[in-house]
Each structure stands twice: as C-alpha cells, then as structure tokens.
Write a protein that holds these residues in place. Structure first.
Motif, mmCIF file in Angstrom:
data_model
loop_
_atom_site.group_PDB
_atom_site.id
_atom_site.type_symbol
_atom_site.label_atom_id
_atom_site.label_comp_id
_atom_site.label_asym_id
_atom_site.label_seq_id
_atom_site.Cartn_x
_atom_site.Cartn_y
_atom_site.Cartn_z
ATOM 1 N N ALA A 218 0.832 -1.207 0.000
ATOM 2 C CA ALA A 218 0.000 0.000 0.000
ATOM 3 C C ALA A 218 0.865 1.256 0.000
ATOM 4 C CB ALA A 218 -0.937 -0.010 1.200
ATOM 5 N N TYR A 219 1.912 1.250 0.817
ATOM 6 C CA TYR A 219 2.837 2.395 0.841
ATOM 7 C C TYR A 219 3.481 2.593 -0.534
ATOM 8 C CZ TYR A 219 7.196 4.944 1.695
ATOM 9 O OH TYR A 219 8.233 5.831 1.622
ATOM 10 N N SER A 220 3.878 1.511 -1.156
ATOM 11 C CA SER A 220 4.570 1.590 -2.445
ATOM 12 C C SER A 220 3.664 2.045 -3.580
ATOM 13 C CB SER A 220 5.180 0.226 -2.791
ATOM 14 O OG SER A 220 6.104 -0.186 -1.805
ATOM 15 N N LEU A 221 2.343 2.028 -3.354
ATOM 16 C CA LEU A 221 1.392 2.467 -4.371
ATOM 17 C C LEU A 221 1.130 3.971 -4.325
ATOM 18 C CD1 LEU A 221 -1.135 -0.486 -4.041
ATOM 19 C CD2 LEU A 221 0.419 -0.067 -5.959
ATOM 20 N N LEU A 222 1.751 4.660 -3.359
ATOM 21 C CA LEU A 222 1.643 6.111 -3.307
ATOM 22 C C LEU A 222 2.291 6.733 -4.544
ATOM 23 C CD1 LEU A 222 2.702 6.826 0.391
ATOM 24 C CD2 LEU A 222 0.394 7.036 -0.552
ATOM 25 N N ARG A 224 4.968 8.781 -6.567
ATOM 26 C CA ARG A 224 6.416 8.781 -6.295
ATOM 27 C C ARG A 224 6.834 9.993 -5.471
ATOM 28 N NH1 ARG A 224 7.408 3.891 -6.291
ATOM 29 N NH2 ARG A 224 9.642 4.351 -6.324
ATOM 30 N N TRP A 225 6.195 11.149 -5.691
ATOM 31 C CA TRP A 225 6.558 12.328 -4.910
ATOM 32 C C TRP A 225 6.234 12.129 -3.430
ATOM 33 C CZ3 TRP A 225 2.535 14.448 -2.288
ATOM 34 C CH2 TRP A 225 1.251 14.314 -2.816
ATOM 35 N N ALA A 226 5.147 11.415 -3.144
ATOM 36 C CA ALA A 226 4.771 11.164 -1.752
ATOM 37 C C ALA A 226 5.751 10.196 -1.102
ATOM 38 C CB ALA A 226 3.354 10.623 -1.674
ATOM 39 N N ILE A 227 6.203 9.208 -1.847
ATOM 40 C CA ILE A 227 7.197 8.268 -1.319
ATOM 41 C C ILE A 227 8.502 9.004 -1.014
ATOM 42 C CG2 ILE A 227 8.642 6.280 -1.926
ATOM 43 C CD1 ILE A 227 6.215 5.173 -3.468
ATOM 44 N N HIS A 232 11.112 6.656 2.910
ATOM 45 C CA HIS A 232 11.365 5.236 3.085
ATOM 46 C C HIS A 232 11.399 4.547 1.720
ATOM 47 C CE1 HIS A 232 10.852 5.296 7.461
ATOM 48 N NE2 HIS A 232 9.849 6.143 7.259
ATOM 49 N N SER A 233 12.196 3.510 1.610
ATOM 50 C CA SER A 233 12.268 2.778 0.351
ATOM 51 C C SER A 233 10.938 2.110 0.050
ATOM 52 C CB SER A 233 13.377 1.729 0.409
ATOM 53 O OG SER A 233 13.088 0.770 1.427
ATOM 54 N N ALA A 234 10.701 1.856 -1.214
ATOM 55 C CA ALA A 234 9.445 1.258 -1.654
ATOM 56 C C ALA A 234 9.728 0.254 -2.755
ATOM 57 C CB ALA A 234 8.490 2.338 -2.172
ATOM 58 N N TYR A 235 8.779 -0.622 -3.010
ATOM 59 C CA TYR A 235 8.891 -1.486 -4.175
ATOM 60 C C TYR A 235 8.907 -0.618 -5.432
ATOM 61 C CZ TYR A 235 7.241 -5.105 -0.901
ATOM 62 O OH TYR A 235 7.098 -5.951 0.173
ATOM 63 N N SER A 236 9.496 -1.119 -6.471
ATOM 64 C CA SER A 236 9.505 -0.374 -7.731
ATOM 65 C C SER A 236 8.079 -0.253 -8.266
ATOM 66 C CB SER A 236 10.374 -1.096 -8.756
ATOM 67 O OG SER A 236 9.719 -2.290 -9.197
ATOM 68 N N PRO A 237 7.815 0.742 -9.110
ATOM 69 C CA PRO A 237 6.470 0.867 -9.676
ATOM 70 C C PRO A 237 5.998 -0.403 -10.382
ATOM 71 C CG PRO A 237 7.714 2.868 -10.065
ATOM 72 C CD PRO A 237 8.673 1.881 -9.483
ATOM 73 N N ALA A 238 6.893 -1.046 -11.137
ATOM 74 C CA ALA A 238 6.497 -2.260 -11.853
ATOM 75 C C ALA A 238 6.161 -3.387 -10.877
ATOM 76 C CB ALA A 238 7.608 -2.699 -12.803
ATOM 77 N N THR A 239 6.980 -3.554 -9.848
ATOM 78 C CA THR A 239 6.721 -4.589 -8.848
ATOM 79 C C THR A 239 5.435 -4.300 -8.092
ATOM 80 O OG1 THR A 239 9.078 -5.062 -8.570
ATOM 81 C CG2 THR A 239 7.616 -5.703 -6.764
ATOM 82 N N SER A 240 5.229 -3.041 -7.739
ATOM 83 C CA SER A 240 4.022 -2.660 -7.006
ATOM 84 C C SER A 240 2.773 -2.966 -7.813
ATOM 85 C CB SER A 240 4.063 -1.168 -6.663
ATOM 86 O OG SER A 240 5.194 -0.855 -5.888
ATOM 87 N N THR A 241 2.793 -2.619 -9.085
ATOM 88 C CA THR A 241 1.629 -2.870 -9.939
ATOM 89 C C THR A 241 1.379 -4.365 -10.096
ATOM 90 O OG1 THR A 241 1.983 -0.804 -11.155
ATOM 91 C CG2 THR A 241 0.635 -2.493 -12.228
#
Length: 288
Positions: A218-222, A224-227, A232-241
């Motif tokens: 859920a955090y990684s779906l924010l 990119r500017w919010a992340i 904090h690190s997040a999953y990549s956009p492709a991985t998140s999707t």
C-alpha cells in the motif's frame, strides 16, 4: 445499461448508475484505503490530529474499519442512514482538537482545509489504485467519479463547490499542496504503525505476511513524490503494480457475496433494497 430501481426504494447518495457504486465494490479498495492513510499523514496537522486523538494503538484496525464503513455507507445506504451517520461523524470532528507540532497552538480537527486534505487524499488514492489494479475507466468516467465524490465531501461539512471535481482539478490541488507536506514525527508514527500494528493474539501471527504484502505494498502504491517525502524505500512501480494486480486477482476468486459482507454488508443490503439489477458491475458504468 441502467440499474435504476423500479420499486421506488431510495437509491442513496449517488445511486447504482454512478462510477462510485461500481468502483467502491472493488477489492483493491482495501489497499487504497491503507495507502490513503499514508498519504494523509504527510500533512503535519492531519497526522497530529490522528496521533493525538486516536486510540489506534489500542484498536489497531479501528481507524481503517471506520473509514471503510463510512465509505461503504455513504455509497450504498439509503439517504436517511447516510445523513444520520454523517451527522455523527461531524459531531465527533467538532469535539476534537489538536496541537500544532510546530507552534504548539491548538487547532480544530474540522477545519475546512484539513477536511479537504483528508477527503482529497482519500478519493485520489481510491481512484488511482483501483484503476492501477485493472479497473478500467475512461477519463470522462474518472472525472465523473471526482464530481460524484463532492457529495461525500458535503457529508463531512465541506462546500462541494470548493472540492476538486475532475482529474485536472485534483491534480492541481495535490500539486499545490506539496509545499505543505513533509515527513515528521507524527507521520513516522503512522508509517510504523501501519507496517506493524500491535495485533493481539493469533492475529499477530499474520504480521510476517501482512507487512510486505499489504502494508508495504500500500505504501509503495503512493505517488512517487509522496514516497520521496516519506523518505522510506518502496517497491519499484512495476513490482508494485504486479503485486497489486495479483492481490486483486486472488481477491476476485472469493465469491462477491462473501467479499461484500465487509464492512457491515452494505452492498448486499443495497441489493436487497433495490433489487438484483444494482449488483456492482463495470457494465453499469455510465457511458461517456
């Protein structure tokens, strides 16, 4: 395709032929709801209001369930129930105060600018994440969704004319708000809590699965500017999707009548009130 009930029953705030009716029944809404809390916490006063007034440490699922219940109620319940529930929410908001972490000054939780931020962060995440999960909408339908959500904004005391009612207006609002958003002590409390809520008993055994597949997803779906603001690190956009679509696909394997029992069975109740033709479906989406 029309699902206007012929039995004269109350169709509710937006009715079964709305974008909202179909979108809010999608299982990706649960991840979108958690993501909205991450986004809301970037506003220092919104985060302070939650941390200072909420019992989320004692009731870790309460905030999310209350939000989910209000969204479901305002979408699917008859108008008298919607307005009664909204009146209770407004009364709670009127009674709450917070202390500005920068100035120490007391502020009202129901300040219009704070209510507007919470509303926009919420519905922007709902639309963005459910679409990203695979729920197809045209731009006109997405614009209509934000316009419909002006009705829910009015329920919490906002002037609908001052609420973004299209994708362009929402994008402008979020862009203009960035200067007021930042990582702070309270946003860190929310971030840590949403990742590792103190779940009691056997529920706590699920944390090793919950944290990476629900909270951090859920955090990684924010945006990119919010992340970047959270830091904090997040999953990549492709991985998140890919993860989001996998979770949604798995959830869709659960029969809809079972999925729609939570929270509090508002969708099944609406179908009993209005008839089976109002069952949420992309076939009921309004045509551009």
């Amino acid at each position: 395709m029309s699902a206007v009930p012929s039995n004269g029953a109350d169709p509710g705030l937006v009715g079964p032929n709305s974008v909202t009716w179909q979108l809010h029944a999608d299982p990706a809404m649960w991840l979108a709801g958690i993501a909205s809390l991450f986004l809301q916490s970037l506003h220092p006063l919104a985060a302070a209001g939650v941390v200072q007034n909420s019992n989320f440490r004692e009731d870790p699922l309460g905030r999310l369930m209350r939000t989910a219940r209000f969204v479901a109620m305002s979408t699917y319940a008859p108008l008298d129930e919607v307005h009664a529930g909204a009146a209770k929410v407004r009364a709670v908001h009127r009674s709450l105060r917070g202390k500005d972490p920068d100035t120490g000054r007391t502020f009202r939780i129901d300040r219009p600018d704070l209510l507007l931020w919470v509303h926009c962060a919420e519905v922007a995440m709902f639309l963005s994440i459910v679409r990203r999960a695979g729920f197809r909408l045209t731009k006109a339908q997405a614009d209509r969704y934000f316009d419909e959500q002006r009705h829910s904004a009015a329920l919490v005391g906002l002037d609908p004319d001052e609420v973004p009612g299209s994708t362009a207006e929402m994008s402008t609002y979020l862009r203009d708000m960035r200067a007021e958003l930042r990582r702070g002590e309270d946003s860190e409390v929310v971030y840590e809590f949403l990742h590792k809520p103190p779940l009691p008993g056997v529920l706590g055994l699920g944390l090793p699965v919950y944290e990476p597949t629900v909270a951090h997803l859920a955090y990684s779906l924010l945006p990119r500017w919010a992340i970047r603001l959270h830091g904090h690190s997040a999953y990549s956009p492709a991985t998140s999707t890919a993860m989001l679509r996998a979770v949604r696909s798995a959830a869709l394997l659960v029969p809809a009548p079972v999925r729609w029992r939570a929270p509090h069975g508002f969708v099944p109740r609406a179908m009993r009130r209005l008839g089976p033709s109002v069952r949420p479906s992309t076939k009921l989406l309004p045509v551009d």
